[in-house]
Design a protein around this motif. Sequence first.
Motif: not given
Length: 794
Positions: A146-153, A162-169, A175-185
């Motif tokens: 995405t263009e920008s990551v606004r928040d991570v918690q 952890f969760s991340a929210v972006s500019d594309n809504g 999973d911090i152990r699997k940086p290749e692909k997110c678990q859910l979007q």
Amino acid sequence: MATFHVAQEGPVNALALNKDNTQVAIGGRNVFKVYAIEEDKFREICNLRASKHLNLSFSCNDVSWSSTDDSYLATAATNGHVCVWNLTKMGKAMQEQDYQDHKRTVNKVNFHASEPFKLISGSQDGTMRYFDLRVKSAVSVFYSNTESVRDVQFSPHNPYTFSAVSDNGSVQLWDIRKPEKCQLQYTAHSGPVFACDWHPECTWLATASRDKTIKVWDLTSKPTLEYTIHTIASIGHVKWRPQRKYHIASCALVIDCSINIWDVRRPYIPFASFNEHRDIASGVAWRGDPHVYLSSGRDCTLYQHSFNDALRPASKANPQGVSLNRMGEILYARKVSTVNNNTNNNNSLAKATAGIIRKISTTQSADQFHQTSSNLLQFTHINCIQKQESDNFLALAKNYVLHGRSISELCEHNSAVAREFGKSHISVIWKIIKTMYGEEFMQNSINATNNNRDEGSHNNMPINTMVPSGIGLENAINTIRDVEPDQKSKGGDTPAAQFSGGDDETENEDQVDHAVIYNNGFPADLNFRTGLPKGDFSFGENELDMEIDSLNSDFRTSYRGFNHITPECQQDWTLPNEAFPIRHEILERSSPPEQFPNHHSPDINEEPHTFQFDDQPPVLISVSKPPKKNLWNPSNIVIEALKHHAILGDIQTAACILIVLGDCRKYLKDLSESLQEHWLLGYIEILGRFRLWNVATQVIKLAWLPSVFQLNQQSTRFNTNCSKCAKPLQRVGWLCDRCHSSRYALCSICHQVVRGLYVWCQGCSHGGHLMHIRQWFSINRTCPTGCGHMCEYR
């Protein structure tokens, strides 16, 4: 606790509390301090910007305090650095780590809830980086695409999530152990998501967006939207209230300077509101106590708030309301006063428990809804007249023509429509508008413009024509109309010959005593606005123009003996002392009339006399500049008429006339645009109530005000969900992006591809042919697929 604050040197962008909630760190572009929180004030412990080695890393976009070690602070810098500060050290050594992995501004930084050396950040470069304070660079990199990551918690329920929210809504779970692909979007909002926060007690994730909503998602299995809060501005920060499951605090990005505490079960009115800040609040942090929290703002202040000082908007909300539909039915909600009928029977119990009840109420009432009961009453009044008015409104709205023809044609058509449906007074109004702003009005406006342009230049004016004035203009025209065919042949080929100086000139001497000079005979564009009648408005005959033109031609031929005005003299108009040259020279004053009978008046049987006229009669009056004939402007009358109909509730007539006038609206200068907008929007709203969507769309397209015609530019797109996996379908195609199934376009009843009208349930995402779904829900209430959802079909 009391509410207090401390002022700063510049705007504060963020704040963070230590694990004991006894100290607070604040950061901004020109602020970086740590305060101790005392009973009624903030006491400054250290000012990190007091160092001699200042650089861009001291400019804080966000601040985070380690949840396990009070010695460590982390800041997100605007230059893309993530800095870790050790408060036990002094000077330059306080900056223990300076990570430069991000390429753009870092928006958020957060310590892990249980790991003291783990840190994560989100940046404008669209990446999230996981740091270990014991390592000089990022341990893991997460690409959000995405263009920008606004928040991570970090999740408080799973140490690896952890969760991340972006500019594309969208919202992503990693999973911090699997940086290749997110678990859910999943897509959470229609605009950029600026903040998110995990609920401390359950697996709820709150997201805040620029679309002015706060949404609460249940992430137990698949993302499920539990609650939606509607706000008046874009939300930049959210924070759950401790020990209160349904309470969440929010700060706006623009417009609203208040900090609102919401109960998610009531999405439109804040539970509590704090208005201490004079500019936008930039952060909220609870002190572990549900009744005390801290906030920072762009007004260069740091506040501690107490719930005892909160405003309760719900307590001021009106529990009464009324609504009227198009059928004349009224819904009325009124406040109900609850009275305990058993008070007299339980006086002894009430006295014994009065103190206990009072203590409970004072401690718990602050966290309860404002309790107000209302009764909903419905009144139905069958009124034949009102129903007829509604039918007439529908008929007029459907049959009116508002564009595509001239003003005269539109007014004529709409007048006939109004007369057909019994609105005779509306029909007359359309007739009047046609008369006022038809083709004649436009032609006269053009002529007036040309006359103003040519004012002062009369060299090209035609030769003046002598028009008898003894009988007056109106009598002359009536005489023209009433003349008999045999009379036309006496003095010429046209009726104007009766007034000419031809063979029968002496027969009309008793009628023609004086003459008045007109420019070019009768004016070509006679009209009631120019002072001279013309056409149907005054005489009812369209042939009058031809007669007047003929009269002008005959005047010019008959009076050629009297027209001695040369083109060189035309610029100075003159008026002779007599209409005709005198028959003999008057040597002295005339005797009284009784001594000289009128024996010179010719008789019809007498022979015509021949007179000699002087070449140039004496001049008594000289007119150097002819007066202009001003156009009558009916704008004020039209404006008053439109306002009158609007006051009577006939907004349809006012709005339709404005639309039909088109370019002639420029003459209505005294009619404000705000009032025009009010009428158009009111008419559109009424059309919507009658479900006349096509007519409303036409009115919007014909509107000339940006606030009205931009209504059609708003998004009217609907995204359906896949009937198999419930993923929102955001692309055009037959296959789902997730499960690659085409079943979302199949009918739930006949299991065939829907190629016509498709209806679906927004709750379970199942649908089908309109006819099949209608037949199914005529006898059933649950979804035809067997999913068990109670679909609502209307």
